[in-house]
Design an enzyme around this catalytic site. Structure first.
Site, PDB file in Angstrom:
ATOM      1  N   HIS A  76      -3.667  -7.755   0.424  1.00 58.57           N
ATOM      2  CA  HIS A  76      -3.366  -8.467  -0.821  1.00 58.57           C
ATOM      3  C   HIS A  76      -2.870  -9.899  -0.570  1.00 58.57           C
ATOM      4  O   HIS A  76      -1.742 -10.253  -0.868  1.00 58.57           O
ATOM      5  CB  HIS A  76      -2.486  -7.686  -1.796  1.00 58.57           C
ATOM      6  CG  HIS A  76      -1.306  -6.927  -1.238  1.00 58.57           C
ATOM      7  ND1 HIS A  76      -0.249  -7.529  -0.633  1.00 58.57           N
ATOM      8  CD2 HIS A  76      -1.009  -5.614  -1.225  1.00 58.57           C
ATOM      9  CE1 HIS A  76       0.639  -6.644  -0.277  1.00 58.57           C
ATOM     10  NE2 HIS A  76       0.205  -5.469  -0.613  1.00 58.57           N
ATOM     11  N   HIS A 122       6.486   6.261  -1.008  1.00 58.13           N
ATOM     12  CA  HIS A 122       6.002   5.061  -1.713  1.00 58.13           C
ATOM     13  C   HIS A 122       4.582   5.353  -2.174  1.00 58.13           C
ATOM     14  O   HIS A 122       3.774   5.883  -1.409  1.00 58.13           O
ATOM     15  CB  HIS A 122       6.051   3.912  -0.701  1.00 58.13           C
ATOM     16  CG  HIS A 122       5.585   2.581  -1.166  1.00 58.13           C
ATOM     17  ND1 HIS A 122       5.533   2.193  -2.479  1.00 58.13           N
ATOM     18  CD2 HIS A 122       5.165   1.487  -0.441  1.00 58.13           C
ATOM     19  CE1 HIS A 122       5.099   0.941  -2.551  1.00 58.13           C
ATOM     20  NE2 HIS A 122       4.860   0.498  -1.326  1.00 58.13           N
ATOM     21  N   GLU A 165       2.135   3.283  -3.012  1.00 51.97           N
ATOM     22  CA  GLU A 165       1.045   2.366  -2.682  1.00 51.97           C
ATOM     23  C   GLU A 165       0.042   3.080  -1.771  1.00 51.97           C
ATOM     24  O   GLU A 165       0.421   3.883  -0.905  1.00 51.97           O
ATOM     25  CB  GLU A 165       1.587   1.091  -2.024  1.00 51.97           C
ATOM     26  CG  GLU A 165       0.543  -0.020  -2.017  1.00 51.97           C
ATOM     27  CD  GLU A 165       1.098  -1.402  -1.666  1.00 51.97           C
ATOM     28  OE1 GLU A 165       2.268  -1.513  -1.241  1.00 51.97           O
ATOM     29  OE2 GLU A 165       0.337  -2.374  -1.828  1.00 51.97           O
ATOM     30  N   ASP A 219      -1.705   2.511   0.768  1.00 49.25           N
ATOM     31  CA  ASP A 219      -1.696   2.512   2.239  1.00 49.25           C
ATOM     32  C   ASP A 219      -0.805   3.626   2.786  1.00 49.25           C
ATOM     33  O   ASP A 219      -0.874   3.947   3.975  1.00 49.25           O
ATOM     34  CB  ASP A 219      -1.293   1.146   2.820  1.00 49.25           C
ATOM     35  CG  ASP A 219      -0.007   0.582   2.259  1.00 49.25           C
ATOM     36  OD1 ASP A 219       0.423   1.022   1.180  1.00 49.25           O
ATOM     37  OD2 ASP A 219       0.571  -0.307   2.906  1.00 49.25           O
ATOM     38  N   HIS A 257       9.273  -1.734  -1.386  1.00 45.01           N
ATOM     39  CA  HIS A 257       8.596  -2.848  -1.980  1.00 45.01           C
ATOM     40  C   HIS A 257       8.282  -2.655  -3.475  1.00 45.01           C
ATOM     41  O   HIS A 257       8.167  -3.633  -4.208  1.00 45.01           O
ATOM     42  CB  HIS A 257       7.336  -2.997  -1.109  1.00 45.01           C
ATOM     43  CG  HIS A 257       6.132  -3.631  -1.588  1.00 45.01           C
ATOM     44  ND1 HIS A 257       4.858  -3.198  -1.337  1.00 45.01           N
ATOM     45  CD2 HIS A 257       5.987  -4.768  -2.313  1.00 45.01           C
ATOM     46  CE1 HIS A 257       3.974  -4.017  -1.847  1.00 45.01           C
ATOM     47  NE2 HIS A 257       4.616  -4.968  -2.445  1.00 45.01           N
ATOM     48  N   ASP A 287       8.207   1.057   3.993  1.00 43.92           N
ATOM     49  CA  ASP A 287       7.865  -0.359   4.208  1.00 43.92           C
ATOM     50  C   ASP A 287       8.999  -1.148   4.876  1.00 43.92           C
ATOM     51  O   ASP A 287       8.734  -2.122   5.604  1.00 43.92           O
ATOM     52  CB  ASP A 287       7.536  -1.031   2.869  1.00 43.92           C
ATOM     53  CG  ASP A 287       6.074  -0.873   2.462  1.00 43.92           C
ATOM     54  OD1 ASP A 287       5.255  -0.484   3.313  1.00 43.92           O
ATOM     55  OD2 ASP A 287       5.756  -1.142   1.294  1.00 43.92           O
ATOM     56  N   TYR A 342       5.945 -10.177   7.383  1.00 42.58           N
ATOM     57  CA  TYR A 342       5.865  -9.001   6.510  1.00 42.58           C
ATOM     58  C   TYR A 342       6.873  -9.117   5.365  1.00 42.58           C
ATOM     59  O   TYR A 342       6.545  -8.953   4.192  1.00 42.58           O
ATOM     60  CB  TYR A 342       6.144  -7.776   7.376  1.00 42.58           C
ATOM     61  CG  TYR A 342       6.036  -6.446   6.699  1.00 42.58           C
ATOM     62  CD1 TYR A 342       4.863  -5.706   6.775  1.00 42.58           C
ATOM     63  CD2 TYR A 342       7.105  -5.909   6.015  1.00 42.58           C
ATOM     64  CE1 TYR A 342       4.772  -4.472   6.168  1.00 42.58           C
ATOM     65  CE2 TYR A 342       7.023  -4.686   5.407  1.00 42.58           C
ATOM     66  CZ  TYR A 342       5.855  -3.966   5.484  1.00 42.58           C
ATOM     67  OH  TYR A 342       5.775  -2.758   4.879  1.00 42.58           O
ATOM     68  N   HIS A 361       4.838   0.909   8.890  1.00 44.42           N
ATOM     69  CA  HIS A 361       3.902  -0.016   9.530  1.00 44.42           C
ATOM     70  C   HIS A 361       4.501  -0.481  10.860  1.00 44.42           C
ATOM     71  O   HIS A 361       5.687  -0.826  10.928  1.00 44.42           O
ATOM     72  CB  HIS A 361       3.674  -1.271   8.682  1.00 44.42           C
ATOM     73  CG  HIS A 361       3.023  -1.029   7.360  1.00 44.42           C
ATOM     74  ND1 HIS A 361       1.694  -0.704   7.221  1.00 44.42           N
ATOM     75  CD2 HIS A 361       3.519  -1.087   6.107  1.00 44.42           C
ATOM     76  CE1 HIS A 361       1.400  -0.569   5.932  1.00 44.42           C
ATOM     77  NE2 HIS A 361       2.495  -0.796   5.244  1.00 44.42           N
TER      78      HIS A 361
HETATM   79 FE1  FEO Z   1       4.064  -1.358  -0.107  1.00 45.41          FE
HETATM   80 FE2  FEO Z   1       2.907  -0.579   3.008  1.00 45.41          FE
HETATM   81  O1  FEO Z   1       2.947  -0.547   1.145  1.00 45.41           O
END
Ligand code: FEO
Length: 400
Positions: A25, A80, A82, A84, A148, A167, A196, A227
């Site tokens: 994104h 989370h 999202e 990913d 996030h 995250d 990040y 991550h």
């Molecule tokens: Fe907010 Fe790694 O997703």
């Protein structure tokens, strides 16, 4: 076939490596990324903590199958929504449709249902301080709203002193090294942690600042983010938490960033005249051309810069498109407490500085009055610009 990696007795990494992604994104990710997922098991109880991007479902399933039949998963924690991190959830649920699915009580279930349109899963909501057990392991929820998304959360496993932080504290890096002690260059890890934060979390600084003390109070020996590299060294764990505290509280580092684009090098001449003054003062700085530098790379330094100079020629009654994109990006992430100055050249309508200053005013910056030049600046005009910047910096030094 990809296998699980043991990180402690009964605790495994079962994530996936995205070596080829370069944009998430609008965030440039030169090192790719990792989608970290973890298995914790004891006897008949098997917990999956987060999943992976849907494109990497097969890789995660292979790693899980190397240690346990996925149909034996009894509990799934989705920190989370999202994609990913939740993207492989529908595939896992086909193996184990009765599994308990833990989510944040702050819109976690709603977000998952709105993603996958499955409202019959066995959802359990967690608030900060709530606990749940997987065999002998007891987890405590720590919600991390807006680190996030609103429903972002983490869990702490006190018996192992491990924080599964999602995250928070992550970095977009694809690497075969899983731990901070495996030899991956730590300067890159910390730089990517900064990129990040700047490009994913900075917009929510006040919320992050609110929740960090609760995380800092935990006795942590290992941070397992969703991550990048797993933090295990006390020095690194302390450092990344300290950096988050500084970033969330908008503590600047005294550096400067000159950010510009140019049509025929006139605005560029002004950028380099400002550079001359920064050199005189010994203010460390970096010059970014928005013609070639990505906005996410620029934002990484802007996040901690004290002085931010933004330049554009007037183009069709506004700024250049590259500068417009940057202004939109920085407005959204909203860094505060900065000293900012607009500069630029024009042909017949002097408009660009006004547009840049408008954004700086919305961000409540200390605005240094702008300077402009018509067509190509003369040597005298460039010297006037140097004197102006020199005086304005001196004024701010005197006020300190
Ligand atoms: Fe907010 Fe790694 O997703």
């Amino acid at each position: 076939m990809p296998n699980a990696l043991k990180i402690r007795d009964n605790i495994y990494w079962v994530g996936a490596l995205d070596w080829e992604v370069r944009d998430i994104h609008c965030n440039t990710v030169p090192y790719g990324t990792t989608y970290n997922a973890y298995i914790v098991m004891d006897g008949e109880d098997v917990l999956l903590i987060d999943t992976v991007h849907p494109d990497f479902t097969d890789e995660m399933m292979s790693r899980i199958q190397s240690i346990v039949d996925p149909s034996k998963i009894t509990d799934i924690l989705i920190n989370h929504a999202e994609t990913d991190h939740s993207g492989a959830l529908p595939s896992i649920m086909k193996y184990t449709p009765e599994a308990r699915v833990y989510c944040s009580a702050k819109s976690g279930v709603k977000s998952i249902v709105q993603h996958y349109h499955e409202s019959d899963w066995n959802f359990i909501e967690l608030n900060t301080g709530d606990t749940f057990k997987v065999g002998k392991y007891e987890f405590t929820a720590q919600l991390l709203p807006f680190v996030h998304w609103p429903e972002s959360m983490s869990v702490y496993l006190a018996s192992e002193k491990i924080l599964f932080s999602n995250d928070a504290f992550g970095q977009h890096i694809a690497t075969s090294e899983r731990f901070d002690t495996d030899g991956y260059p730590l300067d890159i890890v910390f730089r990517e942690a900064k990129r990040y934060y700047a490009n994913i979390v900075m917009a929510y600084n006040p919320a992050v600042a609110n929740v960090l003390p609760a995380v800092g109070a935990l006795d942590i020996e290992m941070i397992c983010p969703s991550h990048g590299i797993i933090w295990t060294e006390k020095e690194n764990i302390d450092k990344i938490q300290k950096m988050y505290h500084e970033w969330a509280n908008q503590i600047t580092d005294g550096r400067a960033a000159i950010i510009y684009d140019t049509m025929a090098d006139s605005t560029k001449q002004m950028a380099y005249a400002i550079r001359d003054v920064l050199e005189e003062f010994g203010i460390q700085h970096r010059i970014y051309s928005l013609h070639s530098d990505s906005v996410s790379e620029v934002l990484t330094d802007v996040m901690t810069a004290e002085y931010i100079f933004i330049g554009s020629p007037t183009f069709n009654k506004t700024v250049l498109p590259t500068v417009g994109a940057f202004l939109s990006y920085i407005k959204g992430f909203a860094p505060k407490k900065r000293k900012g100055m607009a500069f630029g050249t024009y042909g017949w309508g002097n408009i660009s500085n006004r547009e840049i200053e408008n954004i700086m005013a919305q961000l409540d910056w200390d605005i240094i009055p702008s300077m402009s030049a018509q067509y190509i600046p003369t040597d005298d005009q460039l010297e006037d610009l140097r004197n102006h910047v020199r005086n304005e910096i001196n004024k701010r030094y005197d006020a300190q």
